[in-house]
Design a protein around this motif. Sequence first.
Motif, PDB file in Angstrom:
ATOM      1  N   ARG A  60     -23.121  24.211 -81.159  1.00  0.00           N
ATOM      2  CA  ARG A  60     -23.920  24.597 -82.219  1.00  0.00           C
ATOM      3  C   ARG A  60     -24.930  25.536 -82.469  1.00  0.00           C
ATOM      4  O   ARG A  60     -24.901  26.455 -82.877  1.00  0.00           O
ATOM      5  CB  ARG A  60     -25.376  23.311 -81.817  1.00  0.00           C
ATOM      6  N   LEU A  87     -20.773  20.011 -86.905  1.00  0.00           N
ATOM      7  CA  LEU A  87     -21.655  21.019 -87.424  1.00  0.00           C
ATOM      8  C   LEU A  87     -22.471  20.391 -88.284  1.00  0.00           C
ATOM      9  O   LEU A  87     -23.812  20.677 -88.189  1.00  0.00           O
ATOM     10  CB  LEU A  87     -21.218  22.492 -87.942  1.00  0.00           C
ATOM     11  N   GLU A  88     -21.698  20.142 -89.278  1.00  0.00           N
ATOM     12  CA  GLU A  88     -22.637  19.556 -91.057  1.00  0.00           C
ATOM     13  C   GLU A  88     -23.419  17.887 -90.433  1.00  0.00           C
ATOM     14  O   GLU A  88     -24.111  17.776 -91.026  1.00  0.00           O
ATOM     15  CB  GLU A  88     -21.516  19.089 -91.663  1.00  0.00           C
ATOM     16  N   LEU A  89     -22.288  16.696 -89.472  1.00  0.00           N
ATOM     17  CA  LEU A  89     -23.000  16.329 -89.443  1.00  0.00           C
ATOM     18  C   LEU A  89     -24.114  15.481 -88.395  1.00  0.00           C
ATOM     19  O   LEU A  89     -24.994  15.317 -88.194  1.00  0.00           O
ATOM     20  CB  LEU A  89     -21.732  15.400 -88.285  1.00  0.00           C
ATOM     21  N   ASP A  90     -23.510  16.475 -87.308  1.00  0.00           N
ATOM     22  CA  ASP A  90     -24.899  16.967 -86.218  1.00  0.00           C
ATOM     23  C   ASP A  90     -26.995  17.424 -86.865  1.00  0.00           C
ATOM     24  O   ASP A  90     -26.984  17.228 -86.860  1.00  0.00           O
ATOM     25  CB  ASP A  90     -24.350  18.635 -85.142  1.00  0.00           C
ATOM     26  N   ARG A  91     -26.317  18.407 -87.664  1.00  0.00           N
ATOM     27  CA  ARG A  91     -27.530  18.599 -88.687  1.00  0.00           C
ATOM     28  C   ARG A  91     -27.737  17.840 -89.101  1.00  0.00           C
ATOM     29  O   ARG A  91     -28.957  17.553 -89.999  1.00  0.00           O
ATOM     30  CB  ARG A  91     -27.116  20.353 -90.261  1.00  0.00           C
ATOM     31  N   ARG A  92     -27.137  16.739 -90.086  1.00  0.00           N
ATOM     32  CA  ARG A  92     -27.602  15.866 -90.762  1.00  0.00           C
ATOM     33  C   ARG A  92     -28.153  14.751 -89.984  1.00  0.00           C
ATOM     34  O   ARG A  92     -29.721  13.809 -90.218  1.00  0.00           O
ATOM     35  CB  ARG A  92     -26.618  15.216 -92.066  1.00  0.00           C
ATOM     36  N   ARG A  93     -27.718  14.636 -88.739  1.00  0.00           N
ATOM     37  CA  ARG A  93     -28.429  13.311 -87.892  1.00  0.00           C
ATOM     38  C   ARG A  93     -29.695  13.996 -87.759  1.00  0.00           C
ATOM     39  O   ARG A  93     -30.228  13.005 -86.945  1.00  0.00           O
ATOM     40  CB  ARG A  93     -27.483  13.374 -86.179  1.00  0.00           C
ATOM     41  N   ASP A 116     -16.561  22.510 -88.324  1.00  0.00           N
ATOM     42  CA  ASP A 116     -17.391  22.601 -89.519  1.00  0.00           C
ATOM     43  C   ASP A 116     -18.470  21.199 -89.673  1.00  0.00           C
ATOM     44  O   ASP A 116     -18.757  21.004 -90.323  1.00  0.00           O
ATOM     45  CB  ASP A 116     -16.529  23.010 -90.741  1.00  0.00           C
ATOM     46  N   GLU A 117     -17.407  20.735 -89.512  1.00  0.00           N
ATOM     47  CA  GLU A 117     -17.157  18.850 -90.140  1.00  0.00           C
ATOM     48  C   GLU A 117     -18.223  18.244 -88.782  1.00  0.00           C
ATOM     49  O   GLU A 117     -19.665  17.928 -89.238  1.00  0.00           O
ATOM     50  CB  GLU A 117     -16.331  17.926 -89.583  1.00  0.00           C
ATOM     51  N   GLU A 176     -31.483  15.565 -88.682  1.00  0.00           N
ATOM     52  CA  GLU A 176     -32.598  15.653 -89.904  1.00  0.00           C
ATOM     53  C   GLU A 176     -32.976  14.106 -89.815  1.00  0.00           C
ATOM     54  O   GLU A 176     -34.073  14.156 -89.996  1.00  0.00           O
ATOM     55  CB  GLU A 176     -31.796  15.878 -90.989  1.00  0.00           C
TER      56      GLU A 176
END
Length: 417
Positions: A8, A34-40, A31-32, A42
């Motif tokens: 991250r 990082l997006e999953l981690d951001r949404r999680r 990239d996937e 959140e």
Amino acid sequence: MLDLRFIREHPDLVKEGIRKKREFDALPLVDELLELDRRRRELLAEIETLRAQQKKLAKAVGQAKARGEDAGPLLEKSSELAEYLRGLEAEEKQLSARIQAILPQIPNLPHPSVPEGESEADNVVVKEWGEKPIFDFEPKPHWELAERLGVVDFERGAKVSGSGFPFFLGRGARLVRALENFFLDFHTARGFVEVRPPLLVREPAAFGTGQIPDKEGMMYEVSGGYYLIPTSEVPVTNLHAGEILEADRLPLKYTAYTPNFRVEAGSYGKDVRGLNRLHQFDKVEMVVFSHPDESYDWLERLTRQAEELLERLGLPYRRLLMCTADMGFTQAKKYDLEVWSAGQQKWLEVSSISNMEDYQARRMKTRFREPGGKPRLVHTLNGSGLAFPRVLAALMENYQTPEGDFTLPEALAPYLN
């Protein structure tokens, strides 16, 4: 595995390491991830807020009932909140599962000292020892010597088990036993604890050392959910899985002899002839659990230890520093040792020595603790000390006589009566 927080905070560094290793399939996964981690994260923040509201509502319901008031509206609101919260929790659970599925597919990053390269042609020879033997006759490859002397039977092995499963007979079998004892005695004299590990492991052990997911195609899967070990690195490195070690016990040093089993799918041609590449082969392994500050010193020490064995056997060798594209999925830095094959006129790999840093330890949850400190991940290293087949090939070829026989180095005399 790499640390999610590290990915991250340093996505560009991770992507650059993946590019250097030529593991291009892993790039979109970053990239996937990082997006999953951001949404999680959140979702987790929202879930925490809603749980606090849920507690307040539960308290308000209790107070309303105590006052004899109608708590219906509050209960309805609490029910709606609980249903919404369950949906968020289910989504967070799915995101977490996907994150945990992606992380093992991100390779270890190469150490800064590893040369970047496109293929094995870019590996760097950093050392060469010994003189190649010169004969006044045409040297034979080991498979011709073995057949003439009856020390290895490839044909009958193929009849019983298929190609890559030879019989060692008479002198050949005794030579295998001599190498086992010689190698183990050498390592145990240097403080390594001898281990006789299981030859079958379950999937979590193969996952812990990085064989799964990455090298499933090279392992033999057998009934009951077991895998035949491709190297004793797998069971021995898992010896301390899930444990917290005391810092003053480090380094832990182990050596193990085992037969090893590899499918070697797609292997064909001259490079697999004779003992060059087998499906079942013998090897003595070295495994070290190190303090992170000392692991690169141990990489050099393990490499030197394997080199000393080759020097005692009088086999000319060279040390290769493997480039980023040829070092493997789990390694941070790796050396290969190759011996000269006089009958084939080429170099044969007999040892790989690797520092995994904390990549395996994170998978296995193997940690250590210094007095008063929090648990930290150990660094794991392993190296062949040595693999038998090509050592046997080099011994037969480099010590061959004009009569089509071969002698052996003095170091093996105590083990051959």
